[in-house]
Motif scaffolding. Structure first.
Motif, mmCIF file in Angstrom:
data_model
loop_
_atom_site.group_PDB
_atom_site.id
_atom_site.type_symbol
_atom_site.label_atom_id
_atom_site.label_comp_id
_atom_site.label_asym_id
_atom_site.label_seq_id
_atom_site.Cartn_x
_atom_site.Cartn_y
_atom_site.Cartn_z
ATOM 1 N N PHE A 49 0.828 -1.205 0.000
ATOM 2 C CA PHE A 49 0.000 0.000 0.000
ATOM 3 C C PHE A 49 0.861 1.254 0.000
ATOM 4 O O PHE A 49 2.020 1.228 0.408
ATOM 5 N N ASN A 68 -11.566 -1.587 4.792
ATOM 6 C CA ASN A 68 -11.228 -0.176 4.574
ATOM 7 C C ASN A 68 -11.406 0.684 5.818
ATOM 8 O O ASN A 68 -10.591 1.568 6.083
ATOM 9 N N LYS A 72 -8.314 2.663 7.603
ATOM 10 C CA LYS A 72 -8.335 4.119 7.784
ATOM 11 C C LYS A 72 -8.147 4.507 9.249
ATOM 12 O O LYS A 72 -7.475 5.489 9.556
ATOM 13 N N THR A 77 -5.815 7.107 6.488
ATOM 14 C CA THR A 77 -6.074 7.346 5.076
ATOM 15 C C THR A 77 -6.747 6.122 4.469
ATOM 16 O O THR A 77 -6.724 5.033 5.059
ATOM 17 N N LYS A 78 -7.325 6.319 3.305
ATOM 18 C CA LYS A 78 -7.981 5.235 2.589
ATOM 19 C C LYS A 78 -6.927 4.237 2.088
ATOM 20 O O LYS A 78 -5.812 4.621 1.729
ATOM 21 N N ALA A 79 -7.276 2.959 2.073
ATOM 22 C CA ALA A 79 -6.369 1.921 1.571
ATOM 23 C C ALA A 79 -6.182 2.088 0.071
ATOM 24 O O ALA A 79 -7.134 2.016 -0.688
ATOM 25 N N LYS A 80 -4.940 2.337 -0.335
ATOM 26 C CA LYS A 80 -4.617 2.479 -1.759
ATOM 27 C C LYS A 80 -3.446 1.560 -2.070
ATOM 28 O O LYS A 80 -2.315 1.816 -1.670
#
Length: 157
Positions: A49, A68, A72, A77-80
């Protein structure tokens, strides 16, 4: 070659000889389980990530999925996930062989709680046809991890 980095890393504990180099691909959870003759959930998959411009590796059970909301809460933060073409550059291993051993400097590694239910698990070893069977205690010793976290779902339901 990334498997050589992994061998060098594991040589610190004289366990590089435990690496299994397989005839068939172990690039996915399903292929690894088939090649190793174990349950898919015992495959310790390493997920890459991007968090605050840095690479993060989460090692989780083969049947676990990132939650998710939990991600977070922990990372803010959002999982990317890293794009396929970013993984080698940022982590140090190609997709299909990503593991928590011999990674690039600066990669933060976390172990997910989903692994703790097993006596042994099988992480990859830097190539798409390698793995090593480790106890959870061995995984903790050989992995330069930050901490245990709970960011997955689907495995304890």
């Amino acid at each position: 070659m990334a498997i050589e980095k992994v061998k060098k890393h594991l040589a610190q504990w004289n366990v590089e000889h435990k690496i299994l180099e397989l005839e068939e691909s172990s690039a996915t959870v399903e292929l690894a389980a088939q090649a190793l003759g174990c349950e898919p959930e015992r495959i310790a998959k390493s997920l890459s990530f991007l968090v605050n411009d840095g690479a993060v590796l989460i090692v989780a059970a083969g049947d676990a999925k990132i939650d998710n909301a939990k991600f977070k809460t922990i990372f803010g933060t959002k999982a990317k996930m890293l794009a396929k073409d970013e993984v080698l550059e940022k982590i140090g291993h190609e997709v299909g062989g990503v593991c928590p051993f011999g990674v690039n400097d600066g990669v933060a590694i976390y172990l997910d709680e989903s692994l703790k239910r097993f006596t042994t698990v099988f992480p990859a070893c830097g190539s798409s046809n390698s793995a090593i069977e480790l106890t959870i205690s061995e995984l903790e010793v050989y992995t330069p991890y930050q901490e245990w976290i709970d960011v997955c779902k689907g495995w304890n339901e």
